[in-house]
Design a protein around this motif. Structure first.
Motif, PDB file in Angstrom:
ATOM      1  N   TYR B 110       0.848  -1.130  -0.074  1.00 51.31           N
ATOM      2  CA  TYR B 110       0.156   0.111  -0.148  1.00 51.31           C
ATOM      3  C   TYR B 110       1.005   0.946  -0.345  1.00 51.31           C
ATOM      4  O   TYR B 110       0.654   2.152  -0.856  1.00 51.31           O
ATOM      5  CB  TYR B 110      -0.893  -0.389   1.605  1.00 51.31           C
ATOM      6  CG  TYR B 110      -1.830  -1.337   1.119  1.00 51.31           C
ATOM      7  CD1 TYR B 110      -2.700  -1.219   0.623  1.00 51.31           C
ATOM      8  CD2 TYR B 110      -1.155  -2.263   1.729  1.00 51.31           C
ATOM      9  CE1 TYR B 110      -3.450  -2.434   0.211  1.00 51.31           C
ATOM     10  CE2 TYR B 110      -1.879  -3.919   2.224  1.00 51.31           C
ATOM     11  CZ  TYR B 110      -2.828  -4.031   1.206  1.00 51.31           C
ATOM     12  OH  TYR B 110      -3.889  -5.325   0.806  1.00 51.31           O
ATOM     13  N   TRP B 111       1.985   0.898   0.777  1.00 50.81           N
ATOM     14  CA  TRP B 111       3.060   2.220   0.791  1.00 50.81           C
ATOM     15  C   TRP B 111       2.931   2.990  -1.260  1.00 50.81           C
ATOM     16  O   TRP B 111       3.325   3.718  -1.761  1.00 50.81           O
ATOM     17  CB  TRP B 111       4.390   1.919   1.673  1.00 50.81           C
ATOM     18  CG  TRP B 111       5.128   2.645   1.786  1.00 50.81           C
ATOM     19  CD1 TRP B 111       5.921   3.828   1.270  1.00 50.81           C
ATOM     20  CD2 TRP B 111       5.144   3.698   2.930  1.00 50.81           C
ATOM     21  NE1 TRP B 111       6.377   4.799   1.809  1.00 50.81           N
ATOM     22  CE2 TRP B 111       6.120   4.451   2.937  1.00 50.81           C
ATOM     23  CE3 TRP B 111       4.601   3.919   4.767  1.00 50.81           C
ATOM     24  CZ2 TRP B 111       6.797   5.241   4.303  1.00 50.81           C
ATOM     25  CZ3 TRP B 111       5.571   4.159   5.543  1.00 50.81           C
ATOM     26  CH2 TRP B 111       6.688   5.344   5.166  1.00 50.81           C
ATOM     27  N   LYS B 114       0.282   3.844  -3.173  1.00 47.27           N
ATOM     28  CA  LYS B 114      -0.238   5.051  -2.353  1.00 47.27           C
ATOM     29  C   LYS B 114       0.556   6.235  -3.204  1.00 47.27           C
ATOM     30  O   LYS B 114       0.447   6.810  -3.683  1.00 47.27           O
ATOM     31  CB  LYS B 114      -0.179   5.241  -1.273  1.00 47.27           C
ATOM     32  CG  LYS B 114      -0.968   6.705  -1.151  1.00 47.27           C
ATOM     33  CD  LYS B 114      -1.377   6.811  -0.022  1.00 47.27           C
ATOM     34  CE  LYS B 114      -1.800   8.527   0.700  1.00 47.27           C
ATOM     35  NZ  LYS B 114      -1.926   8.598   2.133  1.00 47.27           N
ATOM     36  N   SER B 115       2.120   5.934  -3.186  1.00 47.20           N
ATOM     37  CA  SER B 115       3.821   7.112  -3.258  1.00 47.20           C
ATOM     38  C   SER B 115       3.790   6.739  -5.198  1.00 47.20           C
ATOM     39  O   SER B 115       3.461   7.737  -5.539  1.00 47.20           O
ATOM     40  CB  SER B 115       4.897   6.114  -3.066  1.00 47.20           C
ATOM     41  OG  SER B 115       4.913   6.178  -1.781  1.00 47.20           O
ATOM     42  N   ASP B 120      -4.996   7.533  -2.992  1.00 48.37           N
ATOM     43  CA  ASP B 120      -5.707   6.225  -2.243  1.00 48.37           C
ATOM     44  C   ASP B 120      -7.200   5.872  -1.773  1.00 48.37           C
ATOM     45  O   ASP B 120      -7.504   6.646  -1.000  1.00 48.37           O
ATOM     46  CB  ASP B 120      -5.002   6.766  -0.658  1.00 48.37           C
ATOM     47  CG  ASP B 120      -4.875   5.282   0.666  1.00 48.37           C
ATOM     48  OD1 ASP B 120      -5.630   4.237   0.502  1.00 48.37           O
ATOM     49  OD2 ASP B 120      -4.603   5.128   1.539  1.00 48.37           O
TER      50      ASP B 120
END
Lengths: 150, 147
Positions: B110-111, B114-115, B120
């Motif tokens: 998820y990091w 989203k990056s 998100d």
């Protein structure tokens, strides 16, 4: 993950004794597991991706992690010895003072830990997970609360 | 040739070779075969060219990342691993690979998502619930044409 792999990360474990008690999963982490939650990953990440108790400061500090358990009824105590009628949690920190791990004491006196995205284990001593990276450093805080219905 | 059910007489002790079923292939020959395959692949496709293949690159980085971080309890640390950062650096080309991985198995993607995506789709009440987070990102991926 095999026991051999776990013992590569945590070199004291085989000597102090432990057993694997769940399959590996990334669904929850040690912070949640110590709090009794096996459904969420608890983390004060700056991206706001993960769960963190809303009333607690969202920072990777020992104080914030300690507060997380204090709101659940835990209070600081000075030893990790088994006390009838109480459950204890310990917080580990690394050499930079950053929290790395939480473990919860069982009524047997052993400790239960979720190892990152790996398995849950029961370990005989807190030293089993101590040591420099990738182990979890040292125990910095011990907390306890009365066991409900005791 | 088959050694199924054969009996080994070693040091005067009769031992049934139960672990050998319908092949004479043992552990050593499997290792040799693996090394041989790897050498042939390396000879035919140099590593530098393999690295330009985003699929090979992604899975090579993923394995490095998982081996080095599986014991960590903080995604902030997990996401700072150089291999994970390189996956983020691959940009949007990594999104379908991450989503296919997420569909197959839960993990801390998820990091990176989203990056790379800059958004998100996870509802605030589902933060930390990896099943719900995966569902939200897979739905997003479908809407964006990645899945």
């Amino acid at each position: 993950m095999s026991k051999e792999s776990i013992e590569v990360y945590f070199r004291n474990l085989s000597r102090s004794g432990y057993s694997i008690t769940s399959p590996a999963t990334p669904e929850y982490n040690c912070i949640a597991w110590a709090a009794g939650n096996a459904e969420l990953w608890w983390e004060p990440d700056p991206q706001f991706l993960y769960y963190w108790p809303p009333q607690i400061e969202r920072r990777y500090t020992l104080e914030a992690y300690k507060r997380t358990y204090e709101v659940l009824g835990y209070k600081i105590c000075d030893n990790s010895v088994l006390e009838i009628g109480f459950e204890k949690i310990v917080l580990y920190i690394n050499e930079y003072g950053r929290p790395t791990h939480a473990a919860r004491q069982l009524i047997s006196g052993r400790w239960t830990s979720k190892l990152g995205s790996l398995e849950d284990i029961e370990h005989n001593t807190l030293e089993g997970l101590s040591g420099s990276h990738p182990a979890y450093g040292i125990v910095a805080v011990i907390l306890k609360r009365p066991i409900k219905n005791s | 040739m088959t050694y199924a059910g054969s009996v080994l007489f070693a040091s005067g002790t009769k031992t049934r070779m139960q672990d050998i079923k319908d092949t004479a292939e043992g552990k050593e020959s499997r290792i040799i075969q693996k090394k041989y395959d790897s050498s042939v692949a390396h000879y035919l496709t140099p590593y530098s060219r393999q690295w330009n293949n985003p699929v090979i690159r992604f899975f090579t980085l993923k394995v490095q990342w998982q081996v080095d971080t599986s014991m960590l309890s903080s995604v902030a640390e997990i996401a700072m691993h150089p291999a994970y950062q390189q996956i983020i650096g691959m940009g949007p080309i990594a999104i379908p690979l991450i989503l296919s991985e997420l569909k197959r198995k839960s993990g801390h993607w998820y990091w990176a998502l989203k990056s790379i995506a800059g958004e998100d789709p996870v509802m605030p009440e589902h933060r930390g619930n990896l099943k719900k987070m995966a569902e939200a990102w897979l739905k997003w991926g479908k809407e964006q044409g990645y899945v």
